[in-house]
Motif scaffolding. Structure first.
Motif, mmCIF file in Angstrom:
data_model
loop_
_atom_site.group_PDB
_atom_site.id
_atom_site.type_symbol
_atom_site.label_atom_id
_atom_site.label_comp_id
_atom_site.label_asym_id
_atom_site.label_seq_id
_atom_site.Cartn_x
_atom_site.Cartn_y
_atom_site.Cartn_z
ATOM 1 N N VAL A 95 0.841 -1.205 0.000
ATOM 2 C CA VAL A 95 0.000 0.000 0.000
ATOM 3 C C VAL A 95 0.874 1.252 0.000
ATOM 4 O O VAL A 95 0.590 2.219 -0.726
ATOM 5 C CB VAL A 95 -0.959 -0.012 1.221
ATOM 6 N N MET A 96 1.946 1.247 0.790
ATOM 7 C CA MET A 96 2.835 2.410 0.807
ATOM 8 C C MET A 96 3.493 2.629 -0.560
ATOM 9 O O MET A 96 3.625 3.764 -1.012
ATOM 10 C CB MET A 96 3.924 2.232 1.880
ATOM 11 N N ARG A 97 3.898 1.555 -1.211
ATOM 12 C CA ARG A 97 4.469 1.696 -2.558
ATOM 13 C C ARG A 97 3.435 2.215 -3.552
ATOM 14 O O ARG A 97 3.753 3.008 -4.425
ATOM 15 C CB ARG A 97 5.009 0.359 -3.053
ATOM 16 N N ALA A 98 2.198 1.742 -3.427
ATOM 17 C CA ALA A 98 1.142 2.186 -4.334
ATOM 18 C C ALA A 98 0.894 3.683 -4.184
ATOM 19 O O ALA A 98 0.559 4.358 -5.161
ATOM 20 C CB ALA A 98 -0.144 1.405 -4.068
ATOM 21 N N PHE A 99 1.052 4.220 -2.982
ATOM 22 C CA PHE A 99 0.863 5.650 -2.756
ATOM 23 C C PHE A 99 2.148 6.452 -2.965
ATOM 24 O O PHE A 99 2.164 7.656 -2.726
ATOM 25 C CB PHE A 99 0.317 5.902 -1.350
ATOM 26 N N GLY A 100 3.227 5.786 -3.395
ATOM 27 C CA GLY A 100 4.465 6.483 -3.719
ATOM 28 C C GLY A 100 5.303 6.880 -2.521
ATOM 29 O O GLY A 100 6.144 7.773 -2.629
ATOM 30 N N LYS A 101 5.103 6.261 -1.387
ATOM 31 C CA LYS A 101 5.884 6.586 -0.188
ATOM 32 C C LYS A 101 7.254 5.925 -0.267
ATOM 33 O O LYS A 101 7.397 4.805 -0.722
ATOM 34 C CB LYS A 101 5.166 6.104 1.077
ATOM 35 N N ASP A 102 8.265 6.661 0.176
ATOM 36 C CA ASP A 102 9.632 6.148 0.212
ATOM 37 C C ASP A 102 10.252 6.606 1.526
ATOM 38 O O ASP A 102 11.068 7.518 1.555
ATOM 39 C CB ASP A 102 10.427 6.661 -0.993
#
Length: 143
Positions: A105-112
């Motif tokens: 989910v974090m990757r889908a929202f572009g979080k790094d």
């Protein structure tokens, strides 16, 4: 890498000790006593065999607990086998049910959060701290 060069001991050859034979007998007497109580409460027929087993474990544990040593060792080996089988399953299930979906989910929202993306235009990935941290002289004897 030799472990003698490290300050930590990564060996996992810890010996697991079984509990006392008396404690083993008392625990099993208690378990069978609870089974007896539940059976009597629910008007079941289990108490006909669980009550004598509970009394036998209690008597042996109090009078001559050394008789329970083979059962105690067998119970310990069963527990270690159960640990070796269930521990990887539970940890794998925990990872794939909780941690991996959160990461996806974090990757889908572009979080790094760890700032792992490569930036070809960056001179350095160093993050300047504002205000600056403590002076280097205060970091002596960290360990």
């Amino acid at each position: 890498m030799a472990t003698s060069q490290l300050h930590e001991d990564f060996s996992r050859e810890e010996e697991v000790k079984a509990g006392t034979d008396r404690g083993f007998g008392l625990v099993f007497a208690g378990v069978f006593g609870i089974v007896t109580a539940i059976s009597l409460w629910r008007s079941g027929t289990t108490w006909h065999w669980s009550l004598p087993v509970a009394v036998a474990f209690l008597a042996i544990a109090l009078i001559y607990p050394r008789i329970l040593a083979p059962l105690n060792r067998l119970w310990l080996k069963f527990g270690l086998l159960l640990y070796k089988v269930m521990n990887p399953l539970i940890l794998g299930l925990l990872f794939f049910v909780t941690i991996m979906p959160i990461g996806l989910v974090m990757r889908a929202f572009g979080k790094d959060f760890l700032r792992l993306r490569r930036d070809p235009n960056a001179k350095s990935y160093w993050i300047d701290r504002q205000p600056p941290g403590p002076p280097p002289q205060s970091m002596r004897n960290q360990f």
